[in-house]
Design a protein around this motif. Structure first.
Motif, PDB file in Angstrom:
ATOM      1  N   LEU A  21       7.817   6.485  -8.559  1.00 23.61           N
ATOM      2  CA  LEU A  21       6.611   7.032  -7.858  1.00 23.61           C
ATOM      3  C   LEU A  21       6.367   6.634  -6.634  1.00 23.61           C
ATOM      4  O   LEU A  21       5.551   5.578  -6.514  1.00 23.61           O
ATOM      5  N   ARG A  70       6.246   7.498  -3.041  1.00 22.19           N
ATOM      6  CA  ARG A  70       5.547   7.896  -1.798  1.00 22.19           C
ATOM      7  C   ARG A  70       4.219   7.588  -1.442  1.00 22.19           C
ATOM      8  O   ARG A  70       3.649   7.605  -0.197  1.00 22.19           O
ATOM      9  N   PHE A  71       3.321   7.296  -2.346  1.00 20.16           N
ATOM     10  CA  PHE A  71       1.955   7.017  -2.259  1.00 20.16           C
ATOM     11  C   PHE A  71       1.552   6.264  -3.048  1.00 20.16           C
ATOM     12  O   PHE A  71       1.848   5.827  -4.292  1.00 20.16           O
ATOM     13  N   ASP A  72       0.437   5.571  -2.902  1.00 16.21           N
ATOM     14  CA  ASP A  72      -0.346   4.537  -3.548  1.00 16.21           C
ATOM     15  C   ASP A  72      -0.728   5.265  -4.768  1.00 16.21           C
ATOM     16  O   ASP A  72      -1.569   6.057  -4.664  1.00 16.21           O
ATOM     17  N   PRO A  73      -0.366   4.766  -6.344  1.00 18.83           N
ATOM     18  CA  PRO A  73      -0.723   5.487  -7.185  1.00 18.83           C
ATOM     19  C   PRO A  73      -2.426   5.440  -7.665  1.00 18.83           C
ATOM     20  O   PRO A  73      -2.947   6.325  -8.451  1.00 18.83           O
ATOM     21  N   VAL A  74      -3.002   4.685  -7.041  1.00 15.37           N
ATOM     22  CA  VAL A  74      -4.375   4.545  -7.161  1.00 15.37           C
ATOM     23  C   VAL A  74      -5.233   5.538  -6.089  1.00 15.37           C
ATOM     24  O   VAL A  74      -6.036   6.126  -6.909  1.00 15.37           O
ATOM     25  N   THR A  75      -4.830   5.730  -4.866  1.00 13.90           N
ATOM     26  CA  THR A  75      -5.685   6.437  -4.221  1.00 13.90           C
ATOM     27  C   THR A  75      -4.869   7.644  -3.490  1.00 13.90           C
ATOM     28  O   THR A  75      -5.711   8.598  -3.043  1.00 13.90           O
ATOM     29  N   GLY A  76      -3.530   7.706  -3.810  1.00 15.00           N
ATOM     30  CA  GLY A  76      -2.850   8.833  -3.002  1.00 15.00           C
ATOM     31  C   GLY A  76      -2.475   8.812  -1.845  1.00 15.00           C
ATOM     32  O   GLY A  76      -1.841   9.434  -1.199  1.00 15.00           O
ATOM     33  N   ASN A  77      -2.919   7.618  -1.206  1.00 12.70           N
ATOM     34  CA  ASN A  77      -2.501   7.342   0.231  1.00 12.70           C
ATOM     35  C   ASN A  77      -0.952   7.199   0.315  1.00 12.70           C
ATOM     36  O   ASN A  77      -0.209   6.091  -0.056  1.00 12.70           O
ATOM     37  N   LEU A 128      -9.280  -4.780   3.567  1.00 16.03           N
ATOM     38  CA  LEU A 128      -8.416  -3.888   4.017  1.00 16.03           C
ATOM     39  C   LEU A 128      -7.800  -3.190   2.561  1.00 16.03           C
ATOM     40  O   LEU A 128      -7.903  -3.751   1.704  1.00 16.03           O
ATOM     41  N   PRO A 129      -7.787  -1.723   2.575  1.00 17.80           N
ATOM     42  CA  PRO A 129      -7.231  -1.237   1.567  1.00 17.80           C
ATOM     43  C   PRO A 129      -5.692  -1.700   1.401  1.00 17.80           C
ATOM     44  O   PRO A 129      -5.046  -2.130   2.259  1.00 17.80           O
ATOM     45  N   VAL A 130      -5.499  -1.500  -0.063  1.00 19.85           N
ATOM     46  CA  VAL A 130      -4.045  -2.037  -0.501  1.00 19.85           C
ATOM     47  C   VAL A 130      -2.918  -1.659   0.529  1.00 19.85           C
ATOM     48  O   VAL A 130      -2.150  -2.467   0.995  1.00 19.85           O
TER      49      VAL A 130
END
Lengths: 381, 381, 381, 381
Positions: C87, C89-96, C146-148
């Motif tokens: 998975l 394309r995006f950070d699985p915690v935030t969707g970013n 900073l965010p992940v």
């Protein structure tokens, strides 16, 4: 002749009822009863296309007996994605494999056989079927309820209990076509024309094919233990029709022809009559390889890395021949001496001859990822 | 006296080795061997805080024997999230529960006992431990490799094989404190001072407590079958210390005291000596309820909806009393006659008296979601 | 000449530091600076194999200047799976999206240009680079953290800030090869020999190619607004090298040759000198199609169903021609009249001529799933 | 007076249409139009219970005007779980936040205002509303289709376009009650009696509150730029009613009373009439804190570890006071000198005074996890 109804199998938090289409083809001519379902594992879509072709053929050539067709058997599994792919093998809440939750308890078969040891076959069949139905009904009416996956599985299993033949259409990840064959049905299994075959015993492990044949096979064994020979009165097969996440209508036509061929010819060695008196379906026979279940082996990645899958499903591979190349790109740029101990890539191979059946679907693997499944100690089916 | 090393248990695709800290406390005084691990299920963090308190107590009051402590036992499970929460009960690739992959095969215990029927106890213990170790080593050296979760489990299990006492620290979802007790150790289990207790038999189902006691219990049973009484030489317990995703250092101190109390007092009914000759640890005894494993029941939601959890863990609930209210907000705005047949909410209850142990962690549930687990047919431990 | 270090970019709950290899190739000959990274999106592994081939070529043919190579750029994305697939394309915690978190704020470019309007080019370049570095450093030192994903992105961006050329190696889902081309570099982009090309403007949207060229392009535009012409001093490209989850070493060699060809020839139209004085790399030119970013269109599924993908990436498709067949297997067994209104399958097509670039990776789609992305209003690059 | 219909918003691969209940309360008395929805983020269930209480109150005290209530607004988000929890903030296929996909493009507002500069207010309102409706309709009819989340969002937005007041009911992870307040409505926002308030400007970022007020606010600003004062004719608020995954009917009653109080009193400072001529609803006023959006700050974890959340939502915290304790259990058993450099735990704090609004829901965090969100530079609302 063709009738369709919707069966509720699950309900979401928002109240949506999830239903599945249950299609019956019944031309009113006495004959065997057949149950075929597809897509219980959410990503394994090919069986739906096979059912489409079967339905077309059955419309043109109405069979004797009654055929029940269930596409899209698991809406919970099919509709659930993380990222683009369908996470379809297990319940995402509990991890339970959708195809390990069927129900059978054989503890009282010995008692049953003792009671029916002198009954005629029709009576035995009817009484045993009633017993299996009562067992399921009892589970479904449990006042404590049932887990999500078992509720779904038992609803499907109820549809299958009257059948003489149960076919469960699956696929592998990246996979050749293969078939799980209960040993007693080995001869007629050839009619499916599926190249790779795994021979099963009578144990029950929770899957639909086993839920179909284990009770009847164990019944036959229990009679045999008392000296009476009765056949196994039903057939149950899991067909693995290629790779997940792919819909190939052309291949589905070939898959459907194999099934039709089995349905037409299985009666010759089975205790039910013919479905058709047609000339033979046009299939191109392929070599049929088989092995025992215990020889159907998985190979797990010895380390983490990224993989080139070298061996192709269905193509025999010698012991020691290249199976896959495992790349350690974290070692790019390492010095020569470092690479000596920890090379950039390693070629993996198997300790014995094998026929690859399927491989993992992603290039990125952990230590312990199931890279390949293979037949070993093979022989012709 | 305290030594720590890192044990590699897994490797990611990028080459990262995941290791766990293995802490040994050994004051050089002969005595029992104890193994304690925490956080095998990724979301169940509380045991790490308990190990912290244990380590502080052990530093102040060095025990006899050797204690091995393993916090953060499953980095694969702990580090894996979807959304904010830790998806920690099963391998996200395969669905396999991390705590069902330990290894034990007891097929040759009868042979072993036949050989050792007249040996003295020390020899039996040593020979049987060697046998278990060889079994594990054989699995770990399989040229076909091991699945991710079994590789992890067996590395941990190797650490535990020398222990007389194995404690596996878990939590439930939203949960009271509860303990899985092998029946032979029922008396000394009281020292943990855990309010809810589930009595286990000798069968092996893949969990670490079973992987600890099943071999030795089955050994004892096999000797008994030949007329010789030997004790079960090890203890294995799973402790469920409250709710997942929560770190409560104050509660962890109480949890640690119960464990220390057990370690100090268990020897009185067990075949190993004392760890301390201290005055008793200060614990406040609570009433101890118990039931058989078969009476530890799950209640599954009869429909989908959104839930108010009414019954609290650890508080007895009468048959028919409100357990939870299931809301069907999709029926908001429905007419009175529609609501008559399909009410906006329904109060769920159990068919018998029970003590709730835990409930599901989310308000949104499907038909078949495991809403509650409860003790039934309870009695004092 | 080749040196490798590890850069820490993330830390897991268990304390594991995730690092990435940073490889520099520097023969000590003055020349341009190049930064190439791969696998920022976790499933897009092909770029690692390309870096492997580049590294082999650079060892044989040491370039002038300094090349920095970063494979496995995002261990968080690469190592995270649900089910078999990555998975990524995006950070699985935030969707970013991992590739929308680079940093650039151009608010004070006008002030900078006003100050430096008469400076010589070397001074402008150095001062602007310092400014960009200070901006990043300021973000990385934020006392609020900073965010992940931004922490990861900014660590990578820091590596890239000295480069004249930045190449970010990606793939699509099931995809042809395509290239994002900043318009000012259109001419030299041909050297990559990538068949499908999307022309970009100077806006910053968070991706690495934009984080590279947007500042310098906006700088050039700001000078132009005051009447002074300065070139865009850096090149930034995103290369999409086929399909995700696949490692194809043979194709990677072709991909690497295109990159080497660009590196050798780009200087002819760019403000930096040559990397080699070699004869030309052996590439087989393909036709190069292009369109504006606004004409790079997505087609979303009009309904839910299961899909046969008919149109192939890179093969032009006329308006109205079959793009995909959408199957509604829930309608199997429906009556003729029902199928009249709700047919079993429907053929989807596009309202204009297009060249398919990529399609969705799964056969099961919801209403609104992005089925295809295509070039429209195409012209030769 | 109460009417309910189902609106289709999505379709699964198996053909299931997902619908939401749309409830209208209309006593036939002219008055304002109100739109209230809940549970757009899948885990944020509390708003459904609030709508239940609102509906009860509205039945007893029929309002003037027309109120539309939409519970369970996002079945895709509500029904999707990985593990026990609801992964509800973003589309699991794309990562897109469900509440950032509403549509508004204000490019031609200046033209509109130029045309209508001398029109009367009723005409302006009607013409602008028509314009917004046409804009949405155009998007929904795009022959290229719409992404999953935007299709859902636009269907909801269509329901809201006639409203004078739009309330979107959300929750945080572990959270105090807080409210997003467009600055022009600051005075009447007090009537909600929500303790923490964030003041918003007129920019559009994709959320429903902004999709409501941004067009009308930008319209008002554009008129002001030409020297004519018109009010902002609609109110849009996002209410964050506590913590996700929890259904608290008692708290929901308090939440509903605040909303009723706002509905009754807002007209005094707003351009629409009263909904009731009742005596005041019984609410217990709480202190109302507020800050600017730019001062609503997130604090990201400086390292990975496991967290004790010390600061409680809604309780002011001084600069430097303990916010959370971050445990590094991987350092358990480390030597004193190792712990000197890398302590077992660290106490985190903020660089300025703040009022915590919410914190992360899991104890396990990565470096860069959003631990807390807080109000800073606060003042009374």
């Amino acid at each position: 002749m063709i009738q369709t109804r919707q069966l509720a199998v699950a309900q979401h938090p928002t109240g949506v009822e999830l239903t599945i289409p249950v299609i019956t083809v019944d031309a009113g001519v006495p004959g065997p009863s057949v149950y075929i379902q597809a897509n219980l594992h959410g990503a394994e879509v090919q069986g739906n296309a096979v059912i489409h072709h079967l339905l077309e053929a059955l419309s043109l050539h109405p069979p004797a007996g009654r055929i029940t067709l269930v596409p899209l058997a698991n809406p919970l599994g099919i509709n659930h994605k993380n990222g683009e792919f369908t996470l379809g093998r297990f319940d995402p809440v509990t991890g339970n494999n959708w195809n390990r939750q069927y129900h059978f308890c054989g503890d009282d078969i010995a008692d049953f056989v003792a009671t029916e040891i002198d009954s005629d076959e029709d009576r035995i069949k009817a009484a045993f079927r009633d017993k299996l139905k009562a067992q399921l009904r009892h589970r479904l009416e449990d006042p404590w309820g049932l887990p999500v996956g078992q509720h779904l599985a038992l609803r499907l299993q109820q549809l299958s209990l009257d059948a003489d033949i149960v076919l469960d259409l699956h696929t592998g990840p990246v996979s050749g076509r293969h078939l799980y064959v209960p040993k007693y049905a080995r001869e007629r299994a050839r009619a499916f024309n599926i190249p790779l075959n795994i021979l099963m015993g009578s144990e029950f492990g929770g899957a639909l094919d086993e839920a179909t044949f284990s009770p009847w096979w164990q019944l036959s064994e229990a009679f045999a233990a008392l000296g009476r020979q009765v056949p196994v009165w039903v057939d149950g097969f899991t067909l693995e029709l290629g790779s997940q996440e792919q819909l190939d209508l052309t291949a589905a036509k070939r898959d459907a022809l194999g099934i039709l061929n089995y349905l037409q010819h299985s009666h010759q060695s089975a205790p039910w009559g013919p479905l058709w008196s047609l000339p033979q379906w046009q299939i191109e026979p392929v070599p049929l390889h088989a092995c025992e279940l215990v020889d159907y082996r998985a190979y797990y990645s010895p380390r983490g890395g990224q993989v080139e899958y070298l061996a192709k499903p269905e193509q025999p591979l010698a012991a020691g021949a290249p199976l896959a190349r495992l790349w350690h790109f974290d070692r790019l740029g390492a010095s020569e001496s470092e690479q000596h101990d920890h090379p950039l890539s390693e070629t993996l191979s198997l300790p014995c001859d094998a026929i690859p059946v399927l491989h993992f679907a992603s290039a990125s693997v952990q230590q312990g990822t199931e890279l390949y499944k293979v037949l070993t100690n093979t022989f012709p089916l």
